[in-house]
Design an enzyme around this catalytic site. Structure first.
Site, PDB file in Angstrom:
ATOM      1  N   ASP A  74       0.172   5.411  -3.589  1.00 44.15           N
ATOM      2  CA  ASP A  74       0.497   5.566  -2.255  1.00 44.15           C
ATOM      3  C   ASP A  74      -0.182   6.874  -1.835  1.00 44.15           C
ATOM      4  O   ASP A  74      -0.103   7.175  -0.574  1.00 44.15           O
ATOM      5  CB  ASP A  74       1.631   5.048  -1.755  1.00 44.15           C
ATOM      6  CG  ASP A  74       2.863   6.047  -2.515  1.00 44.15           C
ATOM      7  OD1 ASP A  74       2.482   6.820  -2.979  1.00 44.15           O
ATOM      8  OD2 ASP A  74       4.053   5.674  -2.236  1.00 44.15           O
ATOM      9  N   SER A  75      -0.450   7.496  -2.874  1.00 43.54           N
ATOM     10  CA  SER A  75      -0.909   9.098  -2.441  1.00 43.54           C
ATOM     11  C   SER A  75      -2.251   8.697  -1.686  1.00 43.54           C
ATOM     12  O   SER A  75      -2.881   9.846  -1.130  1.00 43.54           O
ATOM     13  CB  SER A  75      -1.145   9.786  -3.840  1.00 43.54           C
ATOM     14  OG  SER A  75      -1.831   8.923  -4.642  1.00 43.54           O
ATOM     15  N   ASP A 113       0.544   0.757  -6.489  1.00 45.57           N
ATOM     16  CA  ASP A 113       1.689   1.300  -6.257  1.00 45.57           C
ATOM     17  C   ASP A 113       2.152   0.234  -4.777  1.00 45.57           C
ATOM     18  O   ASP A 113       1.319  -0.022  -3.989  1.00 45.57           O
ATOM     19  CB  ASP A 113       1.377   2.688  -5.572  1.00 45.57           C
ATOM     20  CG  ASP A 113       2.439   3.451  -5.910  1.00 45.57           C
ATOM     21  OD1 ASP A 113       3.710   3.001  -6.410  1.00 45.57           O
ATOM     22  OD2 ASP A 113       2.506   4.831  -5.641  1.00 45.57           O
ATOM     23  N   LYS A 143       3.436  -0.484  -9.542  1.00 42.97           N
ATOM     24  CA  LYS A 143       4.303   0.583  -9.763  1.00 42.97           C
ATOM     25  C   LYS A 143       5.394   0.559  -8.655  1.00 42.97           C
ATOM     26  O   LYS A 143       4.637   0.351  -7.311  1.00 42.97           O
ATOM     27  CB  LYS A 143       3.470   1.860  -9.937  1.00 42.97           C
ATOM     28  CG  LYS A 143       4.721   3.076 -10.302  1.00 42.97           C
ATOM     29  CD  LYS A 143       3.861   4.319 -10.362  1.00 42.97           C
ATOM     30  CE  LYS A 143       3.416   5.022  -9.040  1.00 42.97           C
ATOM     31  NZ  LYS A 143       4.496   5.311  -8.125  1.00 42.97           N
ATOM     32  N   GLU A 145       8.807   2.867  -6.931  1.00 41.98           N
ATOM     33  CA  GLU A 145       9.684   3.810  -7.058  1.00 41.98           C
ATOM     34  C   GLU A 145      11.026   3.111  -7.114  1.00 41.98           C
ATOM     35  O   GLU A 145      11.542   2.303  -6.246  1.00 41.98           O
ATOM     36  CB  GLU A 145       9.682   4.706  -5.569  1.00 41.98           C
ATOM     37  CG  GLU A 145       8.503   5.449  -5.827  1.00 41.98           C
ATOM     38  CD  GLU A 145       8.395   6.545  -4.779  1.00 41.98           C
ATOM     39  OE1 GLU A 145       9.466   6.815  -4.182  1.00 41.98           O
ATOM     40  OE2 GLU A 145       7.408   7.157  -4.728  1.00 41.98           O
ATOM     41  N   GLU A 210       8.847  11.582 -12.683  1.00 39.09           N
ATOM     42  CA  GLU A 210       8.223  12.553 -11.872  1.00 39.09           C
ATOM     43  C   GLU A 210       9.204  13.940 -11.757  1.00 39.09           C
ATOM     44  O   GLU A 210      10.117  13.766 -11.309  1.00 39.09           O
ATOM     45  CB  GLU A 210       7.463  12.345 -10.589  1.00 39.09           C
ATOM     46  CG  GLU A 210       6.982  13.687  -9.856  1.00 39.09           C
ATOM     47  CD  GLU A 210       6.264  12.615  -8.575  1.00 39.09           C
ATOM     48  OE1 GLU A 210       5.530  13.465  -7.803  1.00 39.09           O
ATOM     49  OE2 GLU A 210       6.242  11.431  -8.557  1.00 39.09           O
TER      50      GLU A 210
END
Length: 294
Positions: A74-75, A113, A143, A145, A210
């Site tokens: 999502d970066s 993500d 992925k 979070e 992270e």
């Protein structure tokens, strides 16, 4: 724009890469990297590399260079689309990026993500989003979070046939709840380890940690069987990941402490653009060899 007399870039075209004897004997010396190979790497003490990628060209380059996992993070929100943070990028914005990378990558595992707002509501919402990334984008895994509250999400995703990489420690989508960009594990290391174990039990094939204290990462790495990928989490992991624009200096300005820059593309591209502008303004470009006169 015509490409009749040029060799066009081809998504997925192989890029020559040197192969060492060590690489030939590696459990990762495979035609296609899969979750089982990452587990085998941890089991025998091998390391693997992961980079972000958001387009076919960088995916082809990184894949050819032997990068084992490509992450469409999502970066992309701030590194590609110019958003102020990762929070505002949508599934619809990300799917074309995932498709570009998955089309180009021949060997690397492609991980997408789940962006903020696309999975938190329920396990069913997480499955629906993941299915879109796999069916429409061609991703091999997702992925997300994760905290202890997302154990059921992971379990449901895995039961639906979706490989899950669980992202713990500092989770950028929760930056406001965490009080900003803060190193995790300074307190509550035991709770983080409990979360890691719960996510592993739920079926996550890998953990991404992270900005976590290195001793906490090391402790969790010993406690879980699945491989851990670190970013600002120390060296005692099976893999490492960086945002490619950070790693190769495409972005200017101060970098996070954990970033090592392997190139300075910002300077290279700036110099190239200035040289091009100078040639165009002076008439040096196009020169006779660049023209069609007959």
């Amino acid at each position: 724009m015509s490409n009749e007399e040029t060799a066009p870039y081809s998504a997925g075209a192989p890029v020559a890469a040197a192969t060492t004897a060590t690489e030939e004997s590696s459990v990762l010396a495979v035609k296609k990297v899969r979750t089982v190979h990452l587990q085998q790497a941890k089991d025998v003490g091998e390391k693997f590399a992961m980079l972000t990628s958001y387009d076919a060209l960088t995916a082809t380059i990184f894949d050819g260079a032997g990068i084992d996992i490509l992450l469409i993070g999502d970066s992309a929100g701030n590194n590609v689309l110019g958003h102020e943070s990762t929070l505002t990028i949508t599934v619809d914005e990300m799917i074309p990026l995932v498709k570009a990378v998955s089309t180009a990558a021949q060997r690397a595992m492609v991980v997408a993500d789940l962006p903020f707002g696309s999975y938190e509501q329920s396990p069913a919402q997480a499955v629906a989003t993941a299915v879109r990334f796999m069916k429409e984008g061609g991703a091999h895994a997702i992925k997300m979070e994760a905290t202890a509250h997302h154990v059921d999400h992971v379990r449901t995703l895995v039961a639906a046939g979706v490989p899950v990489m669980a992202h713990i420690g500092f989770t950028p989508q929760s930056e406001h709840a965490l009080g900003g960009f803060r190193v995790q594990g300074r307190t509550g290391g035991d709770i983080l380890q409990e979360t890691a174990l719960a996510l592993e039990e739920a079926g996550a094939f890998c953990l991404l940690m992270e900005m976590t204290r290195s001793d906490v990462t090391a402790s969790i790495n010993r406690a879980v069987r699945v491989p851990i990928i670190g970013i600002g989490a120390g060296a005692e992991t099976s893999g490492q990941v960086l945002v490619w624009q950070d790693a190769f200096g495409l972005r200017d300005g101060k970098m996070a402490r954990f970033v090592k820059q392997y190139a300075n593309l910002f300077e290279t591209l700036t110099d190239g653009a200035k040289a091009y502008r100078t040639d165009v303004r002076s008439g040096a470009y196009p020169a006779p060899e660049h023209r069609f006169d007959s």
